[in-house]
Design a protein around this motif. Structure first.
Motif, PDB file in Angstrom:
ATOM      1  N   THR A  87      -1.502  12.901  -3.625  1.00 23.51           N
ATOM      2  CA  THR A  87      -2.433  11.778  -3.562  1.00 23.51           C
ATOM      3  C   THR A  87      -3.665  12.184  -2.773  1.00 23.51           C
ATOM      4  N   THR A  88      -4.702  11.367  -2.852  1.00 22.02           N
ATOM      5  CA  THR A  88      -5.940  11.638  -2.131  1.00 22.02           C
ATOM      6  C   THR A  88      -5.667  11.717  -0.634  1.00 22.02           C
ATOM      7  N   ASP A  89      -6.158  12.765   0.005  1.00 25.54           N
ATOM      8  CA  ASP A  89      -5.894  12.991   1.426  1.00 25.54           C
ATOM      9  C   ASP A  89      -6.930  12.266   2.277  1.00 25.54           C
ATOM     10  N   ASP A  90      -6.515  11.152   2.896  1.00 30.96           N
ATOM     11  CA  ASP A  90      -7.407  10.477   3.827  1.00 30.96           C
ATOM     12  C   ASP A  90      -6.761  10.365   5.213  1.00 30.96           C
ATOM     13  N   ARG A  91      -6.050  11.445   5.601  1.00 31.96           N
ATOM     14  CA  ARG A  91      -5.456  11.480   6.944  1.00 31.96           C
ATOM     15  C   ARG A  91      -6.510  11.700   8.023  1.00 31.96           C
ATOM     16  N   PHE A  92      -7.585  12.399   7.715  1.00 31.12           N
ATOM     17  CA  PHE A  92      -8.652  12.689   8.671  1.00 31.12           C
ATOM     18  C   PHE A  92      -8.082  13.265   9.967  1.00 31.12           C
ATOM     19  N   GLY A  93      -7.224  14.259   9.818  1.00 29.43           N
ATOM     20  CA  GLY A  93      -6.696  14.968  10.981  1.00 29.43           C
ATOM     21  C   GLY A  93      -5.470  14.352  11.600  1.00 29.43           C
ATOM     22  N   GLN A  94      -5.011  13.220  11.090  1.00 31.07           N
ATOM     23  CA  GLN A  94      -3.815  12.603  11.658  1.00 31.07           C
ATOM     24  C   GLN A  94      -2.606  13.518  11.437  1.00 31.07           C
ATOM     25  N   ALA A  95      -1.946  13.911  12.533  1.00 27.21           N
ATOM     26  CA  ALA A  95      -0.772  14.774  12.474  1.00 27.21           C
ATOM     27  C   ALA A  95       0.339  14.152  13.307  1.00 27.21           C
ATOM     28  N   TYR A  96       1.573  14.469  12.965  1.00 28.39           N
ATOM     29  CA  TYR A  96       2.702  13.815  13.604  1.00 28.39           C
ATOM     30  C   TYR A  96       3.024  14.379  14.975  1.00 28.39           C
ATOM     31  N   LEU A  97       3.329  13.466  15.889  1.00 28.80           N
ATOM     32  CA  LEU A  97       4.054  13.811  17.095  1.00 28.80           C
ATOM     33  C   LEU A  97       5.530  13.821  16.721  1.00 28.80           C
ATOM     34  N   VAL A 105       5.791   8.312   6.479  1.00 23.54           N
ATOM     35  CA  VAL A 105       6.022   9.725   6.251  1.00 23.54           C
ATOM     36  C   VAL A 105       5.852  10.069   4.779  1.00 23.54           C
ATOM     37  N   GLY A 106       6.339   9.192   3.891  1.00 23.97           N
ATOM     38  CA  GLY A 106       6.175   9.454   2.474  1.00 23.97           C
ATOM     39  C   GLY A 106       4.719   9.616   2.084  1.00 23.97           C
ATOM     40  N   ASN A 107       3.868   8.716   2.572  1.00 26.90           N
ATOM     41  CA  ASN A 107       2.444   8.811   2.265  1.00 26.90           C
ATOM     42  C   ASN A 107       1.815  10.052   2.875  1.00 26.90           C
ATOM     43  N   TRP A 108       2.201  10.363   4.112  1.00 28.11           N
ATOM     44  CA  TRP A 108       1.633  11.541   4.784  1.00 28.11           C
ATOM     45  C   TRP A 108       2.002  12.819   4.030  1.00 28.11           C
ATOM     46  N   VAL A 109       3.281  12.907   3.602  1.00 18.81           N
ATOM     47  CA  VAL A 109       3.734  14.092   2.878  1.00 18.81           C
ATOM     48  C   VAL A 109       3.006  14.216   1.543  1.00 18.81           C
ATOM     49  N   SER A 110       2.840  13.109   0.822  1.00 19.90           N
ATOM     50  CA  SER A 110       2.166  13.188  -0.481  1.00 19.90           C
ATOM     51  C   SER A 110       0.720  13.621  -0.314  1.00 19.90           C
ATOM     52  N   MET A 111       0.071  13.195   0.785  1.00 20.45           N
ATOM     53  CA  MET A 111      -1.298  13.646   1.056  1.00 20.45           C
ATOM     54  C   MET A 111      -1.315  15.125   1.422  1.00 20.45           C
ATOM     55  N   ALA A 112      -0.337  15.562   2.229  1.00 19.52           N
ATOM     56  CA  ALA A 112      -0.285  16.965   2.630  1.00 19.52           C
ATOM     57  C   ALA A 112      -0.049  17.875   1.432  1.00 19.52           C
ATOM     58  N   ARG A 113       0.694  17.400   0.465  1.00 18.82           N
ATOM     59  CA  ARG A 113       0.979  18.194  -0.724  1.00 18.82           C
ATOM     60  C   ARG A 113      -0.138  18.142  -1.753  1.00 18.82           C
ATOM     61  N   GLY A 114      -1.059  17.194  -1.590  1.00 18.95           N
ATOM     62  CA  GLY A 114      -2.116  17.030  -2.567  1.00 18.95           C
ATOM     63  C   GLY A 114      -1.710  16.163  -3.739  1.00 18.95           C
ATOM     64  N   ASP A 161       0.836  -1.192   0.000  1.00 23.98           N
ATOM     65  CA  ASP A 161       0.000   0.000   0.000  1.00 23.98           C
ATOM     66  C   ASP A 161       0.877   1.249   0.000  1.00 23.98           C
ATOM     67  N   THR A 162       1.998   1.207   0.731  1.00 22.87           N
ATOM     68  CA  THR A 162       2.865   2.376   0.887  1.00 22.87           C
ATOM     69  C   THR A 162       3.350   2.900  -0.453  1.00 22.87           C
ATOM     70  N   THR A 163       3.664   2.011  -1.389  1.00 25.69           N
ATOM     71  CA  THR A 163       4.248   2.442  -2.662  1.00 25.69           C
ATOM     72  C   THR A 163       3.290   2.325  -3.836  1.00 25.69           C
ATOM     73  N   GLN A 164       2.023   2.004  -3.584  1.00 23.33           N
ATOM     74  CA  GLN A 164       1.122   1.778  -4.713  1.00 23.33           C
ATOM     75  C   GLN A 164       0.899   3.044  -5.538  1.00 23.33           C
ATOM     76  N   ASP A 165       0.865   4.204  -4.907  1.00 20.47           N
ATOM     77  CA  ASP A 165       0.572   5.426  -5.648  1.00 20.47           C
ATOM     78  C   ASP A 165       1.770   5.898  -6.464  1.00 20.47           C
ATOM     79  N   VAL A 166       2.962   5.846  -5.874  1.00 20.22           N
ATOM     80  CA  VAL A 166       4.133   6.271  -6.632  1.00 20.22           C
ATOM     81  C   VAL A 166       4.391   5.306  -7.787  1.00 20.22           C
ATOM     82  N   MET A 167       4.156   4.003  -7.574  1.00 21.95           N
ATOM     83  CA  MET A 167       4.372   3.060  -8.666  1.00 21.95           C
ATOM     84  C   MET A 167       3.298   3.194  -9.740  1.00 21.95           C
ATOM     85  N   LYS A 168       2.108   3.610  -9.366  1.00 24.95           N
ATOM     86  CA  LYS A 168       1.085   3.883 -10.370  1.00 24.95           C
ATOM     87  C   LYS A 168       1.536   5.013 -11.283  1.00 24.95           C
ATOM     88  N   ALA A 169       2.095   6.073 -10.691  1.00 30.06           N
ATOM     89  CA  ALA A 169       2.579   7.195 -11.491  1.00 30.06           C
ATOM     90  C   ALA A 169       3.756   6.779 -12.362  1.00 30.06           C
TER      91      ALA A 169
END
Length: 398
Positions: free
Chosen positions: A260-270, A249-258, A28-36
């Motif tokens: 990939t689809t953002d499904d963090r639902f408020g999840q933020a890093y400690l 972190v890679g997935n979180w950053v890609s969602m934050a940048r837009g 799942d972690t690399t599915q979006d970058v490999m799709k691109a």
């Protein structure tokens, strides 16, 4: 076993004039970058004149209900046209391999069946023990690392400590149930609830390595399973104020940048061990400069270190910075021209082919794509064990 340059390595890089379907599945972690990357490769008539068709089967569908992913047969391998869908809806459909372990298991079974249905396994987990049953790797597997990722700890809770910092030992305390309340971390009083990725994921395996134990074996407080790298399960369960989960972190950053689809639902890093820095208007527990990964090794003045290749446990079993990992594509070197040659041309490099061939992914051409998706590109430092001059990938075997 480490990869050594060998005159027996298969040749790679010549086109045979035959269009083939190259199917990848797993992480799942690399599915979006490999799709691109697959889309870029499919459209590259210069490097891919045969119009080989890279089919990137997602671990989970981004649409509900799952519309399915149909991979056409190509007349080169015995694999028939096949539809991947979770859950399956008609006879003959196949469940999507969900996670690094599932992808590698699917590759193993495909090699053993000789059907050519799976050519590449996406993985965010490192090589496994050699074997012939699911959960192990065939000795003929080749792992091509193409970038760096790391894990952080996220929450959507408002009970977090004022400084947002958390140490690795505190993370361990949460997941071994000795820390069960935000007040124990300097936050406001409120229960903490553990969330863990699906056990077959590379993210889960990386998290276990980071903790030093399997959190599912600690039964003194509840633990919830969630699909990796999403806040959706926490949101659907109404656990935003209690939940803590590991997150790529890679997935979180890609969602934050837009990207990939953002499904963090408020999840933020400690901030793990207070090593993060502000960038792009948010903080994450990795060191970024100008929105790009800073590939430095730890120094005396910076002992925790940024995300760097030297901190991958395969290179340093006791790294200064925890949870740094390679992301990989896995292929099998016994499948010949029907799979291995075409797959290697897409995701790998060859040490002895004449001329030497490096895929666009491994020659550095795709660094900007990796950065867009939150992953750290590897440099071209050569060594006699894992790569060749000019190669931005690393190759390992089980």
């Amino acid at each position: 076993m480490l990869f050594a340059i060998s005159a027996l390595a298969s040749a790679c890089g010549t086109n045979d004039g035959v269009k083939q379907s190259i199917t990848m599945a797993g992480s799942d972690t690399t599915q979006d970058v490999m799709k691109a990357l697959a889309a870029q490769y499919n459209a590259d008539t210069g490097y891919n004149p045969d119009a080989d068709d890279n089919q990137n089967v997602l671990a989970i569908s981004l649409v509900t209900p799952d519309p399915g992913h149909t991979v056409p047969s190509d007349g080169v391998t015995p694999c028939p046209t096949r539809t991947y869908r979770t859950p399956t809806s008609v006879a003959g459909e196949v469940l999507r391999p969900n996670g690094s372990s599932a992808g590698r298991n699917a590759l193993l079974l495909s090699v053993q069946a000789g059907d050519g249905c799976i050519d590449i396994a996406r993985s965010s987990g490192p090589p496994r023990a050699v074997g012939t049953v699911p959960g192990t790797d065939l000795a003929s597997f080749e792992y091509y690392a193409f970038g760096l990722d790391t894990l952080g700890i996220t929450t959507a809770s408002s009970h977090i400590p004022a400084d947002h910092d958390i140490t690795l030992n505190e993370v361990r305390g949460i997941f071994n149930c000795t820390i069960t309340n935000w007040s124990q971390l300097g936050g406001t009083a409120g229960p903490i609830e553990r969330y863990s990725p699906q056990t077959g994921s590379g993210t889960f395996q990386s998290f276990v390595a980071m903790l030093g134990f399997d959190p599912n074996t600690i039964v003194s407080c509840p633990i919830n399973q969630t699909q990796e790298n999403t806040g959706l399960t926490v949101h659907n369960n109404g656990d935003e104020q209690t939940a803590v989960e590991p997150y790529s972190v890679g997935n979180w950053v890609s969602m934050a940048r837009g990207t990939t689809t953002d499904d963090r639902f408020g999840q933020a890093y400690l901030d793990l061990d207070d090593t993060s820095e502000p960038t792009l208007g948010f903080e994450i527990p990795v060191r970024l400069v100008g929105g790009k990964w800073e590939p430095r090794t730890p120094t005396a003045s910076d002992p925790n270190g940024p995300v760097a290749e030297g901190n991958v446990p395969l290179n340093d079993p006791t790294p200064a910075y925890p949870a740094v990992r390679y992301v990989w594509n896995v292929i099998d070197n016994t499948t010949g021209a029907n799979s291995y040659k075409a797959a290697k041309r897409f995701v790998g490099f060859d040490n002895v082919a004449s001329p030497v061939v490096k895929s666009p992914l491994c020659n550095g051409d795709k660094a900007s794509t990796l950065i867009d998706f939150g992953f750290g590109p590897l440099d071209a430092t050569a060594n006699p064990t894992h790569n060749i001059p000019g190669t931005h990938c690393r190759m390992w075997t089980p």
